[in-house]
Design a protein around this motif. Sequence first.
Motif, PDB file in Angstrom:
ATOM      1  N   PRO A 238       0.816  -1.220   0.000  1.00 17.81           N
ATOM      2  CA  PRO A 238       0.000   0.000   0.000  1.00 17.81           C
ATOM      3  C   PRO A 238       0.848   1.268   0.000  1.00 17.81           C
ATOM      4  N   GLU A 239       1.958   1.240   0.679  1.00 13.97           N
ATOM      5  CA  GLU A 239       2.716   2.489   0.747  1.00 13.97           C
ATOM      6  C   GLU A 239       3.415   2.828  -0.563  1.00 13.97           C
ATOM      7  N   GLY A 240       3.499   1.857  -1.437  1.00 17.71           N
ATOM      8  CA  GLY A 240       4.081   2.135  -2.754  1.00 17.71           C
ATOM      9  C   GLY A 240       3.058   2.697  -3.730  1.00 17.71           C
ATOM     10  N   ALA A 241       1.798   2.776  -3.307  1.00 21.24           N
ATOM     11  CA  ALA A 241       0.752   3.239  -4.220  1.00 21.24           C
ATOM     12  C   ALA A 241       1.016   4.667  -4.658  1.00 21.24           C
ATOM     13  N   ARG A 242       0.693   4.955  -5.903  1.00 18.76           N
ATOM     14  CA  ARG A 242       0.962   6.284  -6.430  1.00 18.76           C
ATOM     15  C   ARG A 242      -0.279   6.855  -7.091  1.00 18.76           C
ATOM     16  N   LYS A 243      -0.233   8.172  -7.257  1.00 15.15           N
ATOM     17  CA  LYS A 243      -1.397   8.870  -7.792  1.00 15.15           C
ATOM     18  C   LYS A 243      -1.572   8.649  -9.286  1.00 15.15           C
ATOM     19  N   ARG A 244      -0.640   7.972  -9.873  1.00 17.34           N
ATOM     20  CA  ARG A 244      -0.584   8.009 -11.325  1.00 17.34           C
ATOM     21  C   ARG A 244      -0.464   6.581 -11.806  1.00 17.34           C
ATOM     22  N   SER A 245      -1.072   6.305 -12.932  1.00 17.57           N
ATOM     23  CA  SER A 245      -1.012   4.931 -13.400  1.00 17.57           C
ATOM     24  C   SER A 245       0.297   4.703 -14.148  1.00 17.57           C
ATOM     25  N   GLY A 246       0.563   3.465 -14.506  1.00 20.34           N
ATOM     26  CA  GLY A 246       1.799   3.159 -15.223  1.00 20.34           C
ATOM     27  C   GLY A 246       2.403   1.839 -14.787  1.00 20.34           C
ATOM     28  N   THR A 247       2.085   1.401 -13.584  1.00 22.76           N
ATOM     29  CA  THR A 247       2.590   0.103 -13.136  1.00 22.76           C
ATOM     30  C   THR A 247       1.431  -0.837 -12.798  1.00 22.76           C
ATOM     31  N   GLN A 248       0.404  -0.792 -13.646  1.00 27.27           N
ATOM     32  CA  GLN A 248      -0.728  -1.696 -13.464  1.00 27.27           C
ATOM     33  C   GLN A 248      -0.838  -2.564 -14.715  1.00 27.27           C
ATOM     34  N   PHE A 249      -0.655  -3.826 -14.558  1.00 28.15           N
ATOM     35  CA  PHE A 249      -0.647  -4.701 -15.730  1.00 28.15           C
ATOM     36  C   PHE A 249      -1.462  -5.962 -15.482  1.00 28.15           C
ATOM     37  N   PHE A 250      -2.355  -6.234 -16.413  1.00 33.80           N
ATOM     38  CA  PHE A 250      -3.039  -7.524 -16.455  1.00 33.80           C
ATOM     39  C   PHE A 250      -2.611  -8.253 -17.716  1.00 33.80           C
ATOM     40  N   PHE A 251      -2.409  -9.542 -17.585  1.00 34.15           N
ATOM     41  CA  PHE A 251      -2.147 -10.363 -18.759  1.00 34.15           C
ATOM     42  C   PHE A 251      -3.062 -11.573 -18.698  1.00 34.15           C
ATOM     43  N   VAL A 252      -3.526 -11.983 -19.847  1.00 35.12           N
ATOM     44  CA  VAL A 252      -4.266 -13.246 -19.864  1.00 35.12           C
ATOM     45  C   VAL A 252      -3.623 -14.128 -20.922  1.00 35.12           C
ATOM     46  N   ASN A 253      -3.256 -15.301 -20.531  1.00 34.16           N
ATOM     47  CA  ASN A 253      -2.554 -16.236 -21.411  1.00 34.16           C
ATOM     48  C   ASN A 253      -1.399 -15.553 -22.148  1.00 34.16           C
ATOM     49  N   GLY A 254      -0.648 -14.774 -21.399  1.00 32.03           N
ATOM     50  CA  GLY A 254       0.551 -14.163 -21.963  1.00 32.03           C
ATOM     51  C   GLY A 254       0.318 -12.906 -22.771  1.00 32.03           C
ATOM     52  N   ARG A 255      -0.899 -12.393 -22.732  1.00 23.98           N
ATOM     53  CA  ARG A 255      -1.212 -11.223 -23.532  1.00 23.98           C
ATOM     54  C   ARG A 255      -1.719 -10.108 -22.629  1.00 23.98           C
ATOM     55  N   TYR A 256      -1.229  -8.911 -22.863  1.00 25.02           N
ATOM     56  CA  TYR A 256      -1.660  -7.784 -22.053  1.00 25.02           C
ATOM     57  C   TYR A 256      -3.127  -7.451 -22.331  1.00 25.02           C
ATOM     58  N   PHE A 257      -3.841  -7.083 -21.305  1.00 27.82           N
ATOM     59  CA  PHE A 257      -5.174  -6.519 -21.552  1.00 27.82           C
ATOM     60  C   PHE A 257      -5.477  -5.492 -20.479  1.00 27.82           C
ATOM     61  N   ARG A 258      -6.406  -4.630 -20.792  1.00 29.63           N
ATOM     62  CA  ARG A 258      -6.829  -3.699 -19.753  1.00 29.63           C
ATOM     63  C   ARG A 258      -8.275  -3.976 -19.390  1.00 29.63           C
ATOM     64  N   SER A 259      -8.599  -3.723 -18.146  1.00 31.76           N
ATOM     65  CA  SER A 259      -9.952  -3.963 -17.687  1.00 31.76           C
ATOM     66  C   SER A 259     -10.250  -3.090 -16.488  1.00 31.76           C
ATOM     67  N   PRO A 260     -11.003  -2.007 -16.724  1.00 32.34           N
ATOM     68  CA  PRO A 260     -11.366  -1.132 -15.614  1.00 32.34           C
ATOM     69  C   PRO A 260     -12.083  -1.911 -14.510  1.00 32.34           C
ATOM     70  N   MET A 261     -12.841  -2.905 -14.936  1.00 27.55           N
ATOM     71  CA  MET A 261     -13.606  -3.690 -13.978  1.00 27.55           C
ATOM     72  C   MET A 261     -12.674  -4.514 -13.074  1.00 27.55           C
ATOM     73  N   LEU A 262     -11.745  -5.248 -13.673  1.00 28.43           N
ATOM     74  CA  LEU A 262     -10.846  -6.049 -12.850  1.00 28.43           C
ATOM     75  C   LEU A 262      -9.873  -5.162 -12.067  1.00 28.43           C
ATOM     76  N   ASN A 263      -9.597  -3.996 -12.602  1.00 34.78           N
ATOM     77  CA  ASN A 263      -8.800  -3.036 -11.846  1.00 34.78           C
ATOM     78  C   ASN A 263      -9.480  -2.733 -10.509  1.00 34.78           C
ATOM     79  N   LYS A 264     -10.794  -2.621 -10.571  1.00 35.73           N
ATOM     80  CA  LYS A 264     -11.542  -2.377  -9.331  1.00 35.73           C
ATOM     81  C   LYS A 264     -11.390  -3.540  -8.368  1.00 35.73           C
ATOM     82  N   ALA A 265     -11.407  -4.743  -8.930  1.00 31.40           N
ATOM     83  CA  ALA A 265     -11.282  -5.933  -8.080  1.00 31.40           C
ATOM     84  C   ALA A 265      -9.958  -5.914  -7.326  1.00 31.40           C
ATOM     85  N   VAL A 266      -8.918  -5.454  -7.984  1.00 35.36           N
ATOM     86  CA  VAL A 266      -7.607  -5.406  -7.337  1.00 35.36           C
ATOM     87  C   VAL A 266      -7.560  -4.272  -6.317  1.00 35.36           C
TER      88      VAL A 266
END
Length: 584
Positions: A238-266
């Motif tokens: 938590p203390e490493g959290a930052r105001k700015r995005s850039g280190t948020q990554f989801f991959f599915v089967n080796g492929r990057y994807f973005r998902s605002p919904m799963l971002n919420k889950a995290v």
Amino acid sequence: MLKVLPPEIANLIAAGEVVGRPASVVKELMENSVDAGATAVTVSISDSGRTLIKVSDNGCGMSRDDAVLCFERHATSKISGASDLERIMTYGFRGEALASIAAVSAVTLRTRRKDGDVGTKVEAEQSGVISVEGDPIAEGTVFEVRNLFYNVPARRKFLKSDAVEMRNIVQEFLRVALTRPEMALRLISGGKDVYNLRPVQNIKQRIRDIYGMNVARELVEVNVNTTIVNVSGFIGSPEGARKRSGTQFFFVNGRYFRSPMLNKAVCKPYEKLISDGSLPAYFLYLTINPEEVDVNIHPTKTEVKFGDEGVIFEILMAGVRESLGKNDFTPSIEFDSVGNIPQIPVFHKNDTTSRSPYVPKPDYTPLFNPFDTPSYPESVRGSFHPEEKFLFEEAPAEDGRDILVAHGKYILVPVKSGIMLIHVERARQRIFYERYYEKIAEQQPIVQRTLFPQTVKLSAEDCLALTERSETVAQLGFDIRDFGGGSVVVYGVPEGFEIDESGVAGSIDALIAALCDETQIDDYRHSVAVKLAESAAATGRKALNHTEAQLLVDSLFACREPNLSPSGHRCVTIISTEDLDKLL
Ligand code: ADP
Ligand code: MG
């Protein structure tokens, strides 16, 4: 009358869908290299990809025939029947990328197969392949893409600033780097290394090589295995959290994807551990039956569709929560259940005295106060001309005796027709905005010296964003020097930003976010000023004392446009006496 489009035009239109910007070329070429079994790929960029994108690999290479054929639309070696579509695990399979890239640039391909003959050089452009000859090249493939969109001015115009385009390229590069730790990957821009990543054993080492020890050290592991999905990877403390995005990554089967919904889950399990608007770092790898996920909604889109997103949401959230718990990152009290605590305790990442455990703290920061800095311009201090500037024809009494500050959030001022209500944060935004905006124009920044020169560690990506905009950075009032080695030394920041040790890193963060804001297109000066003003205004929220409140009101009405915040929200309103009467 109906007409069938001539092939060149049809090609251009199709190209637009695959190649939207330089970063999309980088993505397609890198993915092809990965699919070709390369163990080393070098990406070399000039002018943020506008003039040259060169991708070299040591993969399987192509025969002379294939080297010509690969520029044909729907030429692919990766799929032959409809049944393959369900199981496809390689990146590309539409056979569209190269045709599309060639339609909007000048492409040179050099390639040689491992067991192959001499090697081939092919040149292609909008009209197709224009030359083929033998070329003694090392095994592997080199694509050079020059003068992207030279024939599509509309697209070229649509490109953002160099900093933004380069940032997108870096993102694409990192998305591959974060799935292929075993590959050697190098990114060069303007002749200089941005990343030179050695092959490593695992993702964690790769993350360390990209983001540095400081980020890697704070990561904790996530590992969930269910029949529906396996999730592995790392999440930040938590203390490493930052105001700015850039280190948020989801991959599915080796492929990057973005998902605002799963971002919420995290983010949900972090809710009470980090301050509002902050994002934890995460690198999460989902493995799922390929039949349960549709990665192919659109060739350039990074969204994917899951068979059952709701279930994945729950699994992900549980996994993250468990990891946080295991690593003692959860608060010792469930604040929810302690009824009637007025404010949710916020973890202040800048407060090094209480790193952990995350004990509840009152919700205020020992805030910077813009109104006690001596650098405050005289012209703004004394001038108060509400008549011309304020649409309500009323001015608060200048002595300010009756001013009231409510909850640190509002200032109430009795005026002739009722009560004037001022939104403190928006008012600050407006005041800072006008000052920054002017500073950028005047090229006369007001710099607050930092107490000591402060070294701030940055990712290569962020260093790049700063160097590429060094002029704007200086105009804004940032005195930043000694780029290189992944850090900068900060000698000064614009007024409004904090100058103590913990504040400076945050200011640099805000600056980079403003410089790389995707939404800025034409009016760079405006958008940078808005972003910075918003950050400065949010920097601290101390309860204003009476004098400070008065100063704020004065400064607001000295603004050209006191009614609205720079992003268009109301700063001020008047509640009329009649309305007040009605209330009781
Ligand atoms: P796709 O990747 O969808 O098949 P592309 O247009 O990206 O379509 O590429 C067409 C074909 O060219 C690929 O299927 C592959 O056979 C060949 N190819 C492209 N890039 C490379 C490379 N770097 N090394 C070897 N073959 C390549
Ligand atoms: Mg491809």
